[in-house]
Design a protein around this motif. Structure first.
Motif, PDB file in Angstrom:
ATOM      1  N   GLY A 173       0.930  -1.207  -0.023  1.00 19.90           N
ATOM      2  CA  GLY A 173       0.108  -0.026   0.123  1.00 19.90           C
ATOM      3  C   GLY A 173       0.863   1.114  -0.048  1.00 19.90           C
ATOM      4  N   GLY A 174       2.107   0.943  -0.283  1.00 17.35           N
ATOM      5  CA  GLY A 174       3.076   2.357  -0.134  1.00 17.35           C
ATOM      6  C   GLY A 174       3.233   2.833  -1.638  1.00 17.35           C
ATOM      7  N   LEU A 175       4.274   3.344  -1.853  1.00 20.60           N
ATOM      8  CA  LEU A 175       4.293   3.991  -3.255  1.00 20.60           C
ATOM      9  C   LEU A 175       5.761   3.173  -4.157  1.00 20.60           C
ATOM     10  CD1 LEU A 175       4.129   7.727  -2.169  1.00 20.60           C
ATOM     11  CD2 LEU A 175       2.471   6.269  -2.988  1.00 20.60           C
ATOM     12  N   HIS A 176       5.506   3.072  -5.041  1.00 21.52           N
ATOM     13  CA  HIS A 176       6.614   2.553  -6.022  1.00 21.52           C
ATOM     14  C   HIS A 176       7.001   3.674  -6.867  1.00 21.52           C
ATOM     15  CE1 HIS A 176       9.092  -0.390  -8.420  1.00 21.52           C
ATOM     16  NE2 HIS A 176       8.449   0.370  -9.607  1.00 21.52           N
ATOM     17  N   LEU A 177       8.400   3.922  -6.733  1.00 17.94           N
ATOM     18  CA  LEU A 177       9.065   5.127  -7.384  1.00 17.94           C
ATOM     19  C   LEU A 177      10.119   4.864  -8.162  1.00 17.94           C
ATOM     20  CD1 LEU A 177      11.654   6.651  -5.613  1.00 17.94           C
ATOM     21  CD2 LEU A 177       9.793   6.905  -4.140  1.00 17.94           C
ATOM     22  N   HIS A 178      10.519   5.782  -9.198  1.00 20.63           N
ATOM     23  CA  HIS A 178      11.674   5.790  -9.907  1.00 20.63           C
ATOM     24  C   HIS A 178      12.470   7.153  -9.795  1.00 20.63           C
ATOM     25  CE1 HIS A 178      10.205   2.640 -13.265  1.00 20.63           C
ATOM     26  NE2 HIS A 178      10.014   2.198 -12.253  1.00 20.63           N
ATOM     27  N   ASN A 179      13.584   6.807  -8.996  1.00 25.62           N
ATOM     28  CA  ASN A 179      14.495   7.848  -8.838  1.00 25.62           C
ATOM     29  C   ASN A 179      15.523   8.118  -9.841  1.00 25.62           C
ATOM     30  OD1 ASN A 179      16.103   9.922  -7.584  1.00 25.62           O
ATOM     31  ND2 ASN A 179      16.181   8.891  -5.534  1.00 25.62           N
ATOM     32  N   PRO A 180      15.415   9.420 -10.513  1.00 28.75           N
ATOM     33  CA  PRO A 180      16.507   9.745 -11.461  1.00 28.75           C
ATOM     34  C   PRO A 180      17.966   9.593 -11.042  1.00 28.75           C
ATOM     35  CG  PRO A 180      14.620  11.176 -11.828  1.00 28.75           C
ATOM     36  CD  PRO A 180      14.670  10.418 -10.398  1.00 28.75           C
ATOM     37  N   SER A 181      18.167   9.922  -9.851  1.00 27.56           N
ATOM     38  CA  SER A 181      19.568   9.885  -9.090  1.00 27.56           C
ATOM     39  C   SER A 181      19.756   8.559  -8.013  1.00 27.56           C
ATOM     40  CB  SER A 181      19.769  11.363  -8.385  1.00 27.56           C
ATOM     41  OG  SER A 181      19.115  11.499  -7.204  1.00 27.56           O
ATOM     42  N   GLY A 182      18.981   7.797  -8.228  1.00 31.72           N
ATOM     43  CA  GLY A 182      19.397   6.392  -7.364  1.00 31.72           C
ATOM     44  C   GLY A 182      20.632   6.064  -7.772  1.00 31.72           C
ATOM     45  N   ILE A 183      21.107   5.514  -6.592  1.00 31.36           N
ATOM     46  CA  ILE A 183      22.724   5.046  -6.925  1.00 31.36           C
ATOM     47  C   ILE A 183      22.846   3.685  -6.977  1.00 31.36           C
ATOM     48  CG2 ILE A 183      23.556   6.879  -5.298  1.00 31.36           C
ATOM     49  CD1 ILE A 183      23.574   4.956  -3.005  1.00 31.36           C
ATOM     50  N   ASP A 184      21.861   3.024  -7.165  1.00 36.18           N
ATOM     51  CA  ASP A 184      21.743   1.511  -7.485  1.00 36.18           C
ATOM     52  C   ASP A 184      20.610   0.879  -7.991  1.00 36.18           C
ATOM     53  OD1 ASP A 184      20.669   1.054  -5.035  1.00 36.18           O
ATOM     54  OD2 ASP A 184      22.286   0.480  -4.155  1.00 36.18           O
ATOM     55  N   ALA A 185      20.456  -0.271  -8.206  1.00 36.10           N
ATOM     56  CA  ALA A 185      19.208  -0.861  -8.858  1.00 36.10           C
ATOM     57  C   ALA A 185      18.114  -0.720  -7.757  1.00 36.10           C
ATOM     58  CB  ALA A 185      19.281  -2.255  -9.344  1.00 36.10           C
ATOM     59  N   GLY A 186      18.453  -0.726  -6.487  1.00 35.54           N
ATOM     60  CA  GLY A 186      17.320  -0.806  -5.538  1.00 35.54           C
ATOM     61  C   GLY A 186      16.723   0.665  -5.188  1.00 35.54           C
ATOM     62  N   THR A 187      17.747   1.477  -5.268  1.00 34.67           N
ATOM     63  CA  THR A 187      17.349   2.925  -5.483  1.00 34.67           C
ATOM     64  C   THR A 187      16.834   3.619  -6.477  1.00 34.67           C
ATOM     65  OG1 THR A 187      19.626   3.755  -5.423  1.00 34.67           O
ATOM     66  CG2 THR A 187      18.732   3.113  -3.468  1.00 34.67           C
ATOM     67  N   ARG A 188      17.043   3.159  -7.742  1.00 39.86           N
ATOM     68  CA  ARG A 188      16.591   3.732  -8.997  1.00 39.86           C
ATOM     69  C   ARG A 188      15.163   3.321  -9.102  1.00 39.86           C
ATOM     70  NH1 ARG A 188      21.973   3.132 -10.441  1.00 39.86           N
ATOM     71  NH2 ARG A 188      21.877   0.875 -11.272  1.00 39.86           N
ATOM     72  N   THR A 189      14.750   2.058  -8.605  1.00 39.34           N
ATOM     73  CA  THR A 189      13.220   1.756  -8.543  1.00 39.34           C
ATOM     74  C   THR A 189      13.191   1.282  -7.199  1.00 39.34           C
ATOM     75  OG1 THR A 189      13.911  -0.365  -9.600  1.00 39.34           O
ATOM     76  CG2 THR A 189      13.101   1.244 -11.215  1.00 39.34           C
TER      77      THR A 189
END
Length: 209
Positions: A173-189
Protein backbone atom coordinates in the motif's frame (compact mmCIF):
# COMPACT_ATOMS: atom_id res chain seq x y z
CA UNK A 1 19.96 5.07 -18.36
CA UNK A 2 19.24 1.36 -18.27
CA UNK A 3 19.24 -0.66 -21.47
CA UNK A 4 19.73 -4.24 -22.56
CA UNK A 5 21.08 -5.00 -26.02
CA UNK A 6 20.24 -1.49 -27.21
CA UNK A 7 16.68 -1.75 -25.92
CA UNK A 8 15.32 0.16 -22.97
CA UNK A 9 14.65 -2.22 -20.10
CA UNK A 10 11.33 -1.93 -18.29
CA UNK A 11 10.82 -2.11 -14.56
CA UNK A 12 9.39 -5.56 -13.75
CA UNK A 13 7.08 -4.01 -11.15
CA UNK A 14 5.40 -1.28 -13.22
CA UNK A 15 6.66 -1.77 -16.80
CA UNK A 16 7.93 1.83 -16.90
CA UNK A 17 11.50 2.48 -18.11
CA UNK A 18 14.16 3.28 -15.53
CA UNK A 19 16.51 6.13 -16.48
CA UNK A 20 19.04 8.23 -14.62
CA UNK A 21 19.68 11.91 -15.20
CA UNK A 22 23.37 11.11 -15.55
CA UNK A 23 24.21 9.14 -18.68
CA UNK A 24 26.15 6.41 -16.85
CA UNK A 25 23.99 4.84 -14.16
CA UNK A 26 27.02 3.32 -12.45
CA UNK A 27 28.52 6.80 -11.99
CA UNK A 28 25.58 8.31 -10.13
CA UNK A 29 26.98 7.47 -6.70
CA UNK A 30 30.48 8.81 -7.45
CA UNK A 31 28.93 11.96 -8.91
CA UNK A 32 26.49 12.74 -6.09
CA UNK A 33 28.61 11.61 -3.14
CA UNK A 34 32.20 11.50 -4.36
CA UNK A 35 32.65 14.65 -6.38
CA UNK A 36 33.23 12.72 -9.63
CA UNK A 37 33.50 15.14 -12.56
CA UNK A 38 30.33 14.98 -14.66
CA UNK A 39 32.43 15.95 -17.68
CA UNK A 40 34.26 12.63 -17.31
CA UNK A 41 31.09 10.59 -17.95
CA UNK A 42 31.99 8.51 -21.02
CA UNK A 43 28.35 7.88 -21.96
CA UNK A 44 27.44 11.56 -22.24
CA UNK A 45 26.61 11.39 -26.01
CA UNK A 46 23.72 9.04 -25.17
CA UNK A 47 22.03 11.93 -23.36
CA UNK A 48 21.47 13.74 -26.65
CA UNK A 49 23.52 16.74 -25.53
CA UNK A 50 25.23 18.58 -28.38
CA UNK A 51 28.48 19.03 -26.47
CA UNK A 52 30.20 17.64 -23.40
CA UNK A 53 30.14 21.08 -21.78
CA UNK A 54 26.38 21.31 -22.27
CA UNK A 55 25.89 17.87 -20.74
CA UNK A 56 28.12 18.57 -17.73
CA UNK A 57 26.43 21.90 -17.03
CA UNK A 58 22.85 20.67 -17.27
CA UNK A 59 22.66 17.01 -16.24
CA UNK A 60 22.41 17.80 -12.53
CA UNK A 61 19.28 19.90 -13.18
CA UNK A 62 17.31 17.39 -15.25
CA UNK A 63 15.66 15.12 -12.69
CA UNK A 64 12.21 16.37 -13.71
CA UNK A 65 12.77 15.78 -17.40
CA UNK A 66 14.18 12.35 -16.61
CA UNK A 67 10.88 11.64 -14.86
CA UNK A 68 9.03 12.81 -17.96
CA UNK A 69 11.24 10.65 -20.17
CA UNK A 70 10.37 7.61 -18.07
CA UNK A 71 6.67 8.45 -18.14
CA UNK A 72 6.71 8.79 -21.95
CA UNK A 73 7.86 5.19 -22.28
CA UNK A 74 10.44 3.33 -24.36
CA UNK A 75 10.06 5.56 -27.42
CA UNK A 76 10.68 8.82 -25.53
CA UNK A 77 13.07 11.41 -26.97
CA UNK A 78 16.54 11.77 -25.54
CA UNK A 79 16.94 13.70 -22.32
CA UNK A 80 18.43 16.75 -24.02
CA UNK A 81 15.78 16.79 -26.73
CA UNK A 82 13.31 17.12 -23.85
CA UNK A 83 15.51 19.82 -22.31
CA UNK A 84 15.51 21.81 -25.54
CA UNK A 85 11.73 21.58 -25.79
CA UNK A 86 11.19 22.56 -22.16
CA UNK A 87 13.48 25.57 -22.57
CA UNK A 88 11.31 26.89 -25.40
CA UNK A 89 8.33 26.90 -23.03
CA UNK A 90 10.17 28.57 -20.17
CA UNK A 91 10.23 25.51 -17.94
CA UNK A 92 13.82 26.47 -17.12
CA UNK A 93 15.33 29.92 -16.92
CA UNK A 94 18.91 31.12 -16.68
CA UNK A 95 20.04 34.10 -14.62
CA UNK A 96 22.55 36.58 -16.10
CA UNK A 97 25.29 34.86 -14.09
CA UNK A 98 24.40 31.53 -15.72
CA UNK A 99 22.50 30.02 -12.77
CA UNK A 100 19.93 27.51 -14.01
CA UNK A 101 16.49 27.67 -12.39
CA UNK A 102 13.72 25.11 -12.75
CA UNK A 103 11.84 22.93 -13.23
CA UNK A 104 9.02 25.50 -13.30
CA UNK A 105 5.79 23.54 -13.10
CA UNK A 106 3.25 25.61 -15.06
CA UNK A 107 5.24 26.05 -18.30
CA UNK A 108 6.47 22.46 -17.95
CA UNK A 109 2.88 21.20 -17.84
CA UNK A 110 2.02 23.33 -20.88
CA UNK A 111 5.00 21.86 -22.75
CA UNK A 112 4.00 18.30 -21.85
CA UNK A 113 0.40 18.84 -22.95
CA UNK A 114 1.12 20.67 -26.21
CA UNK A 115 4.19 18.79 -27.42
CA UNK A 116 3.75 15.29 -26.02
CA UNK A 117 -0.04 15.03 -25.80
CA UNK A 118 0.06 14.02 -22.14
CA UNK A 119 -2.45 15.42 -19.67
CA UNK A 120 -0.27 17.18 -17.09
CA UNK A 121 -1.80 18.77 -13.99
CA UNK A 122 0.14 20.93 -11.52
CA UNK A 123 -0.56 20.22 -7.84
CA UNK A 124 0.80 23.07 -5.74
CA UNK A 125 -0.61 21.55 -2.57
CA UNK A 126 -0.55 17.76 -2.50
CA UNK A 127 -0.86 15.24 0.31
CA UNK A 128 0.41 11.69 0.40
CA UNK A 129 -3.19 10.42 0.42
CA UNK A 130 -3.88 12.51 -2.69
CA UNK A 131 -0.90 10.89 -4.42
CA UNK A 132 -2.42 7.46 -3.86
CA UNK A 133 -5.75 8.78 -5.15
CA UNK A 134 -4.10 10.01 -8.34
CA UNK A 135 -2.39 6.65 -8.78
CA UNK A 136 -5.77 4.94 -8.40
CA UNK A 137 -7.04 7.16 -11.25
CA UNK A 138 -4.32 5.73 -13.50
CA UNK A 139 -1.97 8.69 -13.24
CA UNK A 140 1.75 8.79 -12.62
CA UNK A 141 2.93 11.55 -10.31
CA UNK A 142 6.15 13.55 -10.36
CA UNK A 143 6.71 14.62 -6.77
CA UNK A 144 9.12 17.02 -5.11
CA UNK A 145 11.24 15.26 -2.50
CA UNK A 146 14.63 15.67 -0.86
CA UNK A 147 17.30 13.88 -2.88
CA UNK A 148 18.28 11.81 0.17
CA UNK A 149 15.10 9.80 -0.36
CA UNK A 150 17.54 7.35 -1.91
CA UNK A 151 18.46 6.52 1.71
CA UNK A 152 15.00 6.45 3.30
CA UNK A 153 16.05 4.66 6.47
CA UNK A 154 18.08 7.69 7.53
CA UNK A 155 16.51 10.81 8.98
CA UNK A 156 15.41 13.18 6.24
CA UNK A 157 17.57 16.32 6.05
CA UNK A 158 14.72 18.29 4.47
CA UNK A 159 11.92 18.32 1.94
CA UNK A 160 11.94 19.07 -1.78
CA UNK A 161 14.58 20.09 -4.29
CA UNK A 162 14.51 16.87 -6.33
CA UNK A 163 11.87 15.14 -8.46
CA UNK A 164 11.03 11.45 -8.60
CA UNK A 165 8.31 9.64 -10.55
CA UNK A 166 5.74 7.66 -8.57
CA UNK A 167 4.39 5.05 -10.96
CA UNK A 168 2.10 3.00 -8.72
CA UNK A 169 1.44 1.47 -5.36
CA UNK A 170 3.73 -1.02 -3.70
CA UNK A 171 2.27 -4.35 -2.52
CA UNK A 172 1.96 -3.09 1.06
CA UNK A 173 0.00 0.00 0.00
CA UNK A 174 3.02 2.27 -0.12
CA UNK A 175 4.52 3.92 -3.18
CA UNK A 176 6.59 2.50 -6.03
CA UNK A 177 8.88 5.19 -7.40
CA UNK A 178 11.62 5.73 -9.98
CA UNK A 179 14.46 7.99 -8.86
CA UNK A 180 16.55 9.73 -11.54
CA UNK A 181 19.48 9.94 -9.12
CA UNK A 182 19.20 6.51 -7.55
CA UNK A 183 22.64 5.15 -6.78
CA UNK A 184 21.92 1.48 -7.49
CA UNK A 185 19.16 -0.73 -8.84
CA UNK A 186 17.37 -0.83 -5.49
CA UNK A 187 17.18 2.96 -5.23
CA UNK A 188 16.52 3.70 -8.90
CA UNK A 189 13.27 1.73 -8.58
CA UNK A 190 12.10 1.48 -4.99
CA UNK A 191 9.11 0.60 -2.84
CA UNK A 192 8.63 2.92 0.14
CA UNK A 193 5.99 2.84 2.82
CA UNK A 194 4.00 6.03 3.19
CA UNK A 195 5.73 6.62 6.53
CA UNK A 196 9.16 6.35 4.88
CA UNK A 197 8.18 8.63 2.02
CA UNK A 198 6.42 11.45 3.85
CA UNK A 199 9.39 13.08 5.69
CA UNK A 200 11.12 13.75 2.34
CA UNK A 201 8.02 15.02 0.51
CA UNK A 202 7.51 18.75 -0.10
CA UNK A 203 3.77 18.57 -0.73
CA UNK A 204 3.71 19.42 -4.43
CA UNK A 205 4.07 17.79 -7.83
CA UNK A 206 2.70 17.21 -11.31
CA UNK A 207 0.44 14.33 -12.29
CA UNK A 208 0.60 12.78 -15.74
CA UNK A 209 -1.96 10.74 -17.64
Amino acid sequence: MTAVGGRVSLCPTCQVPSHTQFASADLVEPIVYGGFDRAADPAWPESGAATLDDYARWCGHLCGLTCLRMALGPSAPTLFELRDGALKYGAYTEDPDGTIRGLIYAPFAEYVREVHGVNATVHRHLTVDEITGLLDQGRQVMVSVHYEIRRPHRQSPGRGGHLVLVTGRSPDGGLHLHNPSGIDAGTRTADLTLAEFEPFFAGRGVSLH
